[in-house]
Scaffold this active site. Sequence first.
Site, mmCIF file in Angstrom:
data_model
loop_
_atom_site.group_PDB
_atom_site.id
_atom_site.type_symbol
_atom_site.label_atom_id
_atom_site.label_comp_id
_atom_site.label_asym_id
_atom_site.label_seq_id
_atom_site.Cartn_x
_atom_site.Cartn_y
_atom_site.Cartn_z
ATOM 1 N N HIS A 150 0.873 -1.178 0.000
ATOM 2 C CA HIS A 150 0.000 0.000 0.000
ATOM 3 C C HIS A 150 0.912 1.230 0.000
ATOM 4 O O HIS A 150 2.019 1.181 0.546
ATOM 5 C CB HIS A 150 -0.830 -0.047 1.295
ATOM 6 N N ASP B 143 3.233 -4.149 8.176
ATOM 7 C CA ASP B 143 2.009 -3.382 7.985
ATOM 8 C C ASP B 143 0.860 -4.357 8.230
ATOM 9 O O ASP B 143 0.549 -5.200 7.375
ATOM 10 C CB ASP B 143 1.985 -2.806 6.569
ATOM 11 N N GLN C 42 -4.290 -5.047 7.267
ATOM 12 C CA GLN C 42 -5.266 -6.050 6.796
ATOM 13 C C GLN C 42 -5.084 -7.400 7.480
ATOM 14 O O GLN C 42 -5.747 -8.367 7.107
ATOM 15 C CB GLN C 42 -5.137 -6.240 5.272
ATOM 16 N N LYS D 133 -10.412 -0.359 10.714
ATOM 17 C CA LYS D 133 -10.579 -1.593 9.941
ATOM 18 C C LYS D 133 -10.959 -2.773 10.845
ATOM 19 O O LYS D 133 -11.223 -3.858 10.346
ATOM 20 C CB LYS D 133 -9.302 -1.908 9.166
ATOM 21 N N CYS E 66 -4.835 2.241 -3.619
ATOM 22 C CA CYS E 66 -3.585 2.833 -3.068
ATOM 23 C C CYS E 66 -2.394 1.905 -3.277
ATOM 24 O O CYS E 66 -1.496 1.838 -2.432
ATOM 25 C CB CYS E 66 -3.734 3.208 -1.603
HETATM 26 N N1 7TS Z 1 -1.761 -0.583 4.671
HETATM 27 C C1 7TS Z 1 -2.694 -1.385 4.151
HETATM 28 C C2 7TS Z 1 -2.349 -2.792 3.793
HETATM 29 C C3 7TS Z 1 -3.994 -0.898 3.972
HETATM 30 O O1 7TS Z 1 -4.914 -1.711 3.470
HETATM 31 C C4 7TS Z 1 -4.289 0.440 4.316
HETATM 32 C C5 7TS Z 1 -5.640 1.024 4.043
HETATM 33 C C6 7TS Z 1 -3.281 1.210 4.895
HETATM 34 C C7 7TS Z 1 -2.031 0.668 5.044
HETATM 35 C C8 7TS Z 1 -3.518 2.593 5.368
HETATM 36 O O2 7TS Z 1 -4.348 2.572 6.481
HETATM 37 P P1 7TS Z 1 -4.885 3.921 7.126
HETATM 38 O O3 7TS Z 1 -5.877 3.463 8.127
HETATM 39 O O4 7TS Z 1 -3.719 4.639 7.701
HETATM 40 O O5 7TS Z 1 -5.510 4.693 5.982
HETATM 41 N N2 7TS Z 1 -6.313 0.417 2.963
HETATM 42 C C9 7TS Z 1 -7.389 0.886 2.300
HETATM 43 C C10 7TS Z 1 -8.027 0.157 1.296
HETATM 44 O O6 7TS Z 1 -7.674 -0.932 0.894
HETATM 45 N N3 7TS Z 1 -9.064 0.878 0.829
HETATM 46 O O7 7TS Z 1 -9.128 2.013 1.520
HETATM 47 C C11 7TS Z 1 -8.100 2.041 2.446
#
Ligand code: 7TS
Length: 424
Positions: free
Chosen positions: A135, A213, A216, A239, A380
């Site tokens: 990501h 990371d 997920q 999430k 992303c």
């Molecule tokens: N890393 C992964 C693997 C992610 O899926 C996401 C967000 C992030 C980092 C960033 O997380 P945040 O909470 O700091 O924004 N992924 C997604 C997605 O798949 N669709 O919208 C956000």
Amino acid sequence: MTDSASTLPAPTQLDPLRISEDFPILASGPNTGERLAFLDSAASAMKPRQVIDSIVATYEGGYANVHRGVYHHAATATRHFEGAREKVRSFINATTPREVIFTRGTTEAINLVANSWGRTNLGPGDIVVTTELEHHSNLVPWQQVCAATGAELRFIPVDDTGVLVLDDLDALAEGGTLKLVTVVHVSNSLGTHAPLDLIVPWAKSHGALVMVDGAQSVPHRPVDVQALGIDFLAFSAHKLMGPSGVGALWGREELLAAMPPWQFGGEMIRRVEYSGATFNDLPWKFEAGTPAIAEVIGFGAALDYIESIGGIAAIAAHEQAMTAYGYELLAAIPGLHLLGPGPGEDRGGVLSFTMDGTHPHDVATLLDARDVNIRAGHHCTQPLMKRLGVHATARASVYAYTTREDLDRLADGLGEVRRVFGLA
Ligand code: 7TS
């Protein structure tokens, strides 16, 4: 399914319809009045009544700024705030709450490590290894810190199905000093699971640190930071059915203790003079300013909720069944191409696909009319999309409240999309 599955008790079976009753937003979709078939939890999960109630209870009955007031509400808010830290510690099996830093989310947690650890410890001749799956959150911060320090960023490649190719890891460490390996545990775009049981020992054999990371993985499968043998873990509350605007960085205490703060101001100091300042202990050294108080407490409520419905292992088992079912339904649709690992592999609950003769945005828009919500776009992960030769995909993702009927409605909706586009 999990990195330490053999040590876990058999999970209880989830009842997604019962669980759905806890989620007011799922009761009826805005377009049809039917149940909302919400298949975009990888972007952000829906919130159960228990989390919403926790936030209301904080504002109505126990709100004040934390770590400073001597009055009743200030003490209550501080106790609940630090109580949430202990819940996060327990959830990922960290040794002490001093290792849990509250951040705005995964992105900020990674930026913390890049800016604090990275700018202090990286220089010319050093290597940071990441993967082609990342990501942007676990890519751009490292591009920036490598550009600033002269370190080099290298990539573990993926094959054409988006599975990591680990055949020639040692070549990635040649000609420099491998300092950090930073990998996405489960890909948000493809569901690929990174085999940390292979990657971590390799990184350690080169004396490198490992950052994961977990955006997920932590919401969807048991993650035990000690069993994994890693050094840093980043994840987001939103999430895992918690509030947005909050997440956590876990780091090994001795590493965090040696790292400089990266944001400065209130909360993070011990003593301040006009001429300079000394800094607070862990974890507050990394928590400058008033934190997201009600959200952090709601994060704790989300972890309690996960326990109350059977725990994370039960969620993982349910998702595995839903993913296999969804995969089978989608694979049977003519002209539909699933990306990522096959259904029998250790993978996350993300079904990414393209359909001949359609654009993912049109697919998602037509499904929305039936109150079936999926995500369309590059997720992303622009370099990954380019690597796989697609501009965008449609992506359905599952969670504890996902039912077979939600996935049936997805498949029916895709049949309708094919008719609208003259493909059937
Ligand atoms: N890393 C992964 C693997 C992610 O899926 C996401 C967000 C992030 C980092 C960033 O997380 P945040 O909470 O700091 O924004 N992924 C997604 C997605 O798949 N669709 O919208 C956000």
